[in-house]
Write an enzyme that holds these catalytic residues in place. Structure first.
Site, PDB file in Angstrom:
ATOM      1  N   HIS A 148     -86.157 -10.076 -80.218  1.00  0.00           N
ATOM      2  CA  HIS A 148     -86.527 -10.551 -78.887  1.00  0.00           C
ATOM      3  C   HIS A 148     -87.726 -11.480 -79.070  1.00  0.00           C
ATOM      4  O   HIS A 148     -88.869 -11.072 -78.845  1.00  0.00           O
ATOM      5  CB  HIS A 148     -86.901  -9.381 -77.976  1.00  0.00           C
ATOM      6  CG  HIS A 148     -85.737  -8.539 -77.534  1.00  0.00           C
ATOM      7  ND1 HIS A 148     -85.106  -7.638 -78.348  1.00  0.00           N
ATOM      8  CD2 HIS A 148     -85.087  -8.482 -76.336  1.00  0.00           C
ATOM      9  CE1 HIS A 148     -84.118  -7.039 -77.678  1.00  0.00           C
ATOM     10  NE2 HIS A 148     -84.088  -7.537 -76.457  1.00  0.00           N
ATOM     11  N   TRP A 159     -87.710 -12.816 -72.053  1.00  0.00           N
ATOM     12  CA  TRP A 159     -87.120 -12.816 -70.707  1.00  0.00           C
ATOM     13  C   TRP A 159     -87.648 -13.969 -69.861  1.00  0.00           C
ATOM     14  O   TRP A 159     -87.267 -14.108 -68.706  1.00  0.00           O
ATOM     15  CB  TRP A 159     -87.399 -11.477 -70.016  1.00  0.00           C
ATOM     16  CG  TRP A 159     -86.668 -10.335 -70.647  1.00  0.00           C
ATOM     17  CD1 TRP A 159     -85.431  -9.867 -70.308  1.00  0.00           C
ATOM     18  CD2 TRP A 159     -87.120  -9.500 -71.730  1.00  0.00           C
ATOM     19  NE1 TRP A 159     -85.083  -8.808 -71.115  1.00  0.00           N
ATOM     20  CE2 TRP A 159     -86.095  -8.547 -71.989  1.00  0.00           C
ATOM     21  CE3 TRP A 159     -88.275  -9.464 -72.512  1.00  0.00           C
ATOM     22  CZ2 TRP A 159     -86.207  -7.577 -72.998  1.00  0.00           C
ATOM     23  CZ3 TRP A 159     -88.378  -8.498 -73.512  1.00  0.00           C
ATOM     24  CH2 TRP A 159     -87.356  -7.572 -73.743  1.00  0.00           C
ATOM     25  N   GLU A 215     -76.714 -11.254 -76.683  1.00  0.00           N
ATOM     26  CA  GLU A 215     -76.438 -11.148 -75.235  1.00  0.00           C
ATOM     27  C   GLU A 215     -76.481 -12.501 -74.546  1.00  0.00           C
ATOM     28  O   GLU A 215     -76.868 -12.593 -73.373  1.00  0.00           O
ATOM     29  CB  GLU A 215     -77.415 -10.156 -74.568  1.00  0.00           C
ATOM     30  CG  GLU A 215     -77.279  -8.746 -75.106  1.00  0.00           C
ATOM     31  CD  GLU A 215     -78.209  -7.722 -74.451  1.00  0.00           C
ATOM     32  OE1 GLU A 215     -78.921  -8.066 -73.489  1.00  0.00           O
ATOM     33  OE2 GLU A 215     -78.214  -6.563 -74.933  1.00  0.00           O
ATOM     34  N   TRP A 220     -80.463 -13.752 -69.130  1.00  0.00           N
ATOM     35  CA  TRP A 220     -81.792 -13.143 -68.961  1.00  0.00           C
ATOM     36  C   TRP A 220     -82.742 -13.480 -70.112  1.00  0.00           C
ATOM     37  O   TRP A 220     -83.933 -13.265 -70.016  1.00  0.00           O
ATOM     38  CB  TRP A 220     -81.693 -11.629 -68.773  1.00  0.00           C
ATOM     39  CG  TRP A 220     -80.703 -10.947 -69.683  1.00  0.00           C
ATOM     40  CD1 TRP A 220     -80.933 -10.453 -70.919  1.00  0.00           C
ATOM     41  CD2 TRP A 220     -79.322 -10.682 -69.399  1.00  0.00           C
ATOM     42  NE1 TRP A 220     -79.782  -9.909 -71.437  1.00  0.00           N
ATOM     43  CE2 TRP A 220     -78.784 -10.017 -70.534  1.00  0.00           C
ATOM     44  CE3 TRP A 220     -78.483 -10.946 -68.293  1.00  0.00           C
ATOM     45  CZ2 TRP A 220     -77.440  -9.623 -70.604  1.00  0.00           C
ATOM     46  CZ3 TRP A 220     -77.158 -10.553 -68.371  1.00  0.00           C
ATOM     47  CH2 TRP A 220     -76.659  -9.889 -69.509  1.00  0.00           C
ATOM     48  N   TYR A 286     -73.886  -2.165 -71.526  1.00  0.00           N
ATOM     49  CA  TYR A 286     -74.480  -0.955 -70.951  1.00  0.00           C
ATOM     50  C   TYR A 286     -73.818  -0.597 -69.620  1.00  0.00           C
ATOM     51  O   TYR A 286     -74.096   0.455 -69.068  1.00  0.00           O
ATOM     52  CB  TYR A 286     -75.985  -1.162 -70.705  1.00  0.00           C
ATOM     53  CG  TYR A 286     -76.787  -1.249 -71.986  1.00  0.00           C
ATOM     54  CD1 TYR A 286     -77.288  -0.091 -72.570  1.00  0.00           C
ATOM     55  CD2 TYR A 286     -77.037  -2.468 -72.599  1.00  0.00           C
ATOM     56  CE1 TYR A 286     -78.032  -0.152 -73.745  1.00  0.00           C
ATOM     57  CE2 TYR A 286     -77.780  -2.542 -73.776  1.00  0.00           C
ATOM     58  CZ  TYR A 286     -78.266  -1.385 -74.338  1.00  0.00           C
ATOM     59  OH  TYR A 286     -78.994  -1.446 -75.498  1.00  0.00           O
ATOM     60  N   GLU A 320     -74.714  -2.813 -79.175  1.00  0.00           N
ATOM     61  CA  GLU A 320     -75.650  -2.059 -78.325  1.00  0.00           C
ATOM     62  C   GLU A 320     -74.869  -1.454 -77.185  1.00  0.00           C
ATOM     63  O   GLU A 320     -74.046  -2.130 -76.557  1.00  0.00           O
ATOM     64  CB  GLU A 320     -76.694  -2.989 -77.682  1.00  0.00           C
ATOM     65  CG  GLU A 320     -77.886  -3.331 -78.503  1.00  0.00           C
ATOM     66  CD  GLU A 320     -78.910  -4.137 -77.693  1.00  0.00           C
ATOM     67  OE1 GLU A 320     -79.236  -3.769 -76.551  1.00  0.00           O
ATOM     68  OE2 GLU A 320     -79.374  -5.153 -78.223  1.00  0.00           O
ATOM     69  N   TRP A 355     -79.378   2.468 -77.683  1.00  0.00           N
ATOM     70  CA  TRP A 355     -80.740   1.903 -77.679  1.00  0.00           C
ATOM     71  C   TRP A 355     -81.819   2.976 -77.838  1.00  0.00           C
ATOM     72  O   TRP A 355     -81.536   4.143 -78.094  1.00  0.00           O
ATOM     73  CB  TRP A 355     -80.913   1.033 -76.433  1.00  0.00           C
ATOM     74  CG  TRP A 355     -81.929  -0.057 -76.618  1.00  0.00           C
ATOM     75  CD1 TRP A 355     -83.065  -0.229 -75.882  1.00  0.00           C
ATOM     76  CD2 TRP A 355     -81.904  -1.104 -77.602  1.00  0.00           C
ATOM     77  NE1 TRP A 355     -83.747  -1.330 -76.354  1.00  0.00           N
ATOM     78  CE2 TRP A 355     -83.057  -1.877 -77.413  1.00  0.00           C
ATOM     79  CE3 TRP A 355     -81.032  -1.458 -78.636  1.00  0.00           C
ATOM     80  CZ2 TRP A 355     -83.378  -2.985 -78.202  1.00  0.00           C
ATOM     81  CZ3 TRP A 355     -81.339  -2.560 -79.430  1.00  0.00           C
ATOM     82  CH2 TRP A 355     -82.495  -3.299 -79.211  1.00  0.00           C
ATOM     83  N   ARG A 356     -83.040   2.605 -77.684  1.00  0.00           N
ATOM     84  CA  ARG A 356     -84.189   3.378 -78.153  1.00  0.00           C
ATOM     85  C   ARG A 356     -84.572   4.557 -77.241  1.00  0.00           C
ATOM     86  O   ARG A 356     -84.325   4.532 -76.040  1.00  0.00           O
ATOM     87  CB  ARG A 356     -85.376   2.426 -78.324  1.00  0.00           C
ATOM     88  CG  ARG A 356     -85.877   1.794 -77.055  1.00  0.00           C
ATOM     89  CD  ARG A 356     -86.703   0.533 -77.322  1.00  0.00           C
ATOM     90  NE  ARG A 356     -87.496   0.170 -76.151  1.00  0.00           N
ATOM     91  CZ  ARG A 356     -88.782   0.422 -76.011  1.00  0.00           C
ATOM     92  NH1 ARG A 356     -89.448   1.024 -76.968  1.00  0.00           N
ATOM     93  NH2 ARG A 356     -89.427   0.069 -74.919  1.00  0.00           N
TER      94      ARG A 356
HETATM   95  C1  BMA Z   1     -85.168  -3.471 -73.978  1.00  0.00           C
HETATM   96  C2  BMA Z   1     -86.091  -2.384 -73.487  1.00  0.00           C
HETATM   97  C3  BMA Z   1     -87.496  -2.929 -73.600  1.00  0.00           C
HETATM   98  C4  BMA Z   1     -87.762  -3.384 -75.054  1.00  0.00           C
HETATM   99  C5  BMA Z   1     -86.670  -4.314 -75.564  1.00  0.00           C
HETATM  100  C6  BMA Z   1     -86.815  -4.652 -77.017  1.00  0.00           C
HETATM  101  O1  BMA Z   1     -83.853  -3.194 -73.726  1.00  0.00           O
HETATM  102  O2  BMA Z   1     -85.967  -1.221 -74.267  1.00  0.00           O
HETATM  103  O3  BMA Z   1     -88.412  -1.945 -73.217  1.00  0.00           O
HETATM  104  O4  BMA Z   1     -89.000  -4.035 -75.135  1.00  0.00           O
HETATM  105  O5  BMA Z   1     -85.423  -3.717 -75.353  1.00  0.00           O
HETATM  106  O6  BMA Z   1     -86.779  -3.529 -77.837  1.00  0.00           O
END
Ligand code: BMA
Length: 396
Positions: A148, A159, A215, A220, A286, A320, A355-356
């Site tokens: 990113h 973004w 993406e 975005w 998602y 993802e 994802w995280r």
């Molecule tokens: C996004 C979110 C954000 C994060 C970004 C990069 O989807 O999880 O909070 O900064 O990914 O990891």
């Protein structure tokens, strides 16, 4: 009495043996080494973006391809860095806390590397990240990196949708800056060597599935659909590959092209940089698995993805996905697994990465006591699903 002629012939032979033997031994060794170095490891109709990719990188590609028809590898973003209730604890992982095994695929994110920051946009220290990447690789896992990156025109985040791609492709006013960003990427990847002399900068670099500018069927990010022409996107992608491969000499990268959700092959390929520049075809989604009704839509996309990838000799992956907070207790088997495994084509994707686990309000894998933890164990036990403990050796 010994025949003199025979004796002379024998001593000549001895001399020849004495002279030739080391030479042939040397030749054989060189030939063997050359064979090892250039062993084709190819399948008909398949070439990698980097014809000079390291042996381990080629092995990863072909092993992922070989496993794809029969197994799904499970992946998790930032798995070793933090969980919902902890941060930076040695060997800890929410996934491991629940099932006793690490994910098969580790996703990492390098946003802010480009600006020379010590930590990424989610506060993961880059040196820790390098250590975790090496740890996961040494255990036999797969590493993928997304980026990113900040907006090169406004200095805002990814973004920030100020148009910017035109400015960093060759000829653009920020092109030199973009090269510097890639130099930083090359330094980071250069620090991912393993082996006994890695501390001297020697050793073998960890193979990476590199997934930049993702993406882009959405708008975005500053490289998204409405902010870039297909020509600009392709120019950016091709320059990035050529610079890293040919100028920086990185030979441990597989290149993943990954869109967001898509309706058709044409839409998917609108910004496609070409078969010579891509090793893996992915998509992020998602939305579909939020509802039962969406499962069919996910399967539909994966079918198209697998067909496109297989006809090109590439790998397909759900790069993802996830349901934030996973409030639906049987999401793992009733949505994710069902969307993939129940269809004879869709099931041939290589991996699916969630994802995280940033915090209670933003996580995609369970932790102990989570409402979906029991179902996640069923998912882990399913013979079609591979976590790290079930992986064959991927780098040979
Ligand atoms: C996004 C979110 C954000 C994060 C970004 C990069 O989807 O999880 O909070 O900064 O990914 O990891």
């Amino acid at each position: 009495m010994m025949d003199k002629n025979f004796d002379t012939a024998r001593s000549k032979l001895n001399r020849v043996v004495v002279c030739v033997a080391p030479v042939s031994f040397l030749l054989l060794t060189v030939m063997f080494a050359a064979c090892r170095a250039t062993a084709p490891l190819t399948e008909p109709g398949t070439t990698l973006t980097d014809a000079g990719a390291s042996r381990a990188t080629r092995a990863l590609f072909y092993n992922l391809k070989r496993l794809a028809p029969d197994y799904l590898l499970f992946g998790h973003q930032d798995d070793l860095a933090y969980g919902v209730t902890w941060k930076r604890e040695d060997k800890r992982s929410d996934v491991h806390d629940v099932v006793g095994a690490y994910p098969a695929v580790y996703g990492w994110e390098i946003g802010h590397l480009e600006i020379g920051a010590p930590a990424n946009l989610d506060t993961v220290d880059f040196r820790d990240m390098q250590r975790w990447i090496k740890e996961g690789y040494k255990r036999g896992g797969v590493i993928t990196i997304s980026w990113h990156m900040n907006n090169p025109v406004s200095g805002g985040s990814s973004w920030d949708t100020t148009r910017a791609v035109y400015s960093i492709i060759p000829g653009g006013r920020n092109h030199a800056m973009y090269r510097q960003w890639l130099d930083r990427f090359a330094d980071f990847v250069g620090g991912l060597k393993t082996g006994p002399f890695s501390w001297l900068g020697l050793g073998k670099p960890v193979p990476i599935i590199f997934r930049p500018f993702h993406e882009h069927t959405g708008s975005w990010f500053w490289w998204g659909r409405d902010l870039v022409t297909p020509e600009e996107y392709v120019a950016l992608w091709r320059f990035t590959v050529e610079y890293l491969r040919d100028e920086k000499g990185l030979h441990n990268l597989l290149y993943a092209y990954s869109t967001d959700r898509f309706d058709s092959e044409d839409e998917y390929l609108e910004h496609y940089p070409g078969d010579d520049y891509v090793d893996l075809l992915g998509c992020d989604d998602y939305g579909a698995l939020r509802t039962d009704a969406g499962v069919a839509d996910m399967t539909r996309q994966l079918r198209i993805l697998v067909e496109m990838a297989e006809s090109r000799g590439k790998i397909a992956a759900l790069t993802e996905t996830g349901l934030e907070r996973i409030p639906f207790p049987t999401w793992w088997t009733d949505r994710l697994l069902r969307a993939i495994e129940s269809d004879s084509t869709a099931r041939r994707i290589s991996y699916a990465l969630v994802w995280r686990n940033a915090r209670a309000s933003h996580h995609y894998a369970p932790h102990p006591g989570h409402v979906s933890a029991e179902n996640f164990k069923r998912f882990y036990e399913h013979p079609f699903v591979l976590f790290e403990d079930g992986l064959p050796k991927l780098y040979r």
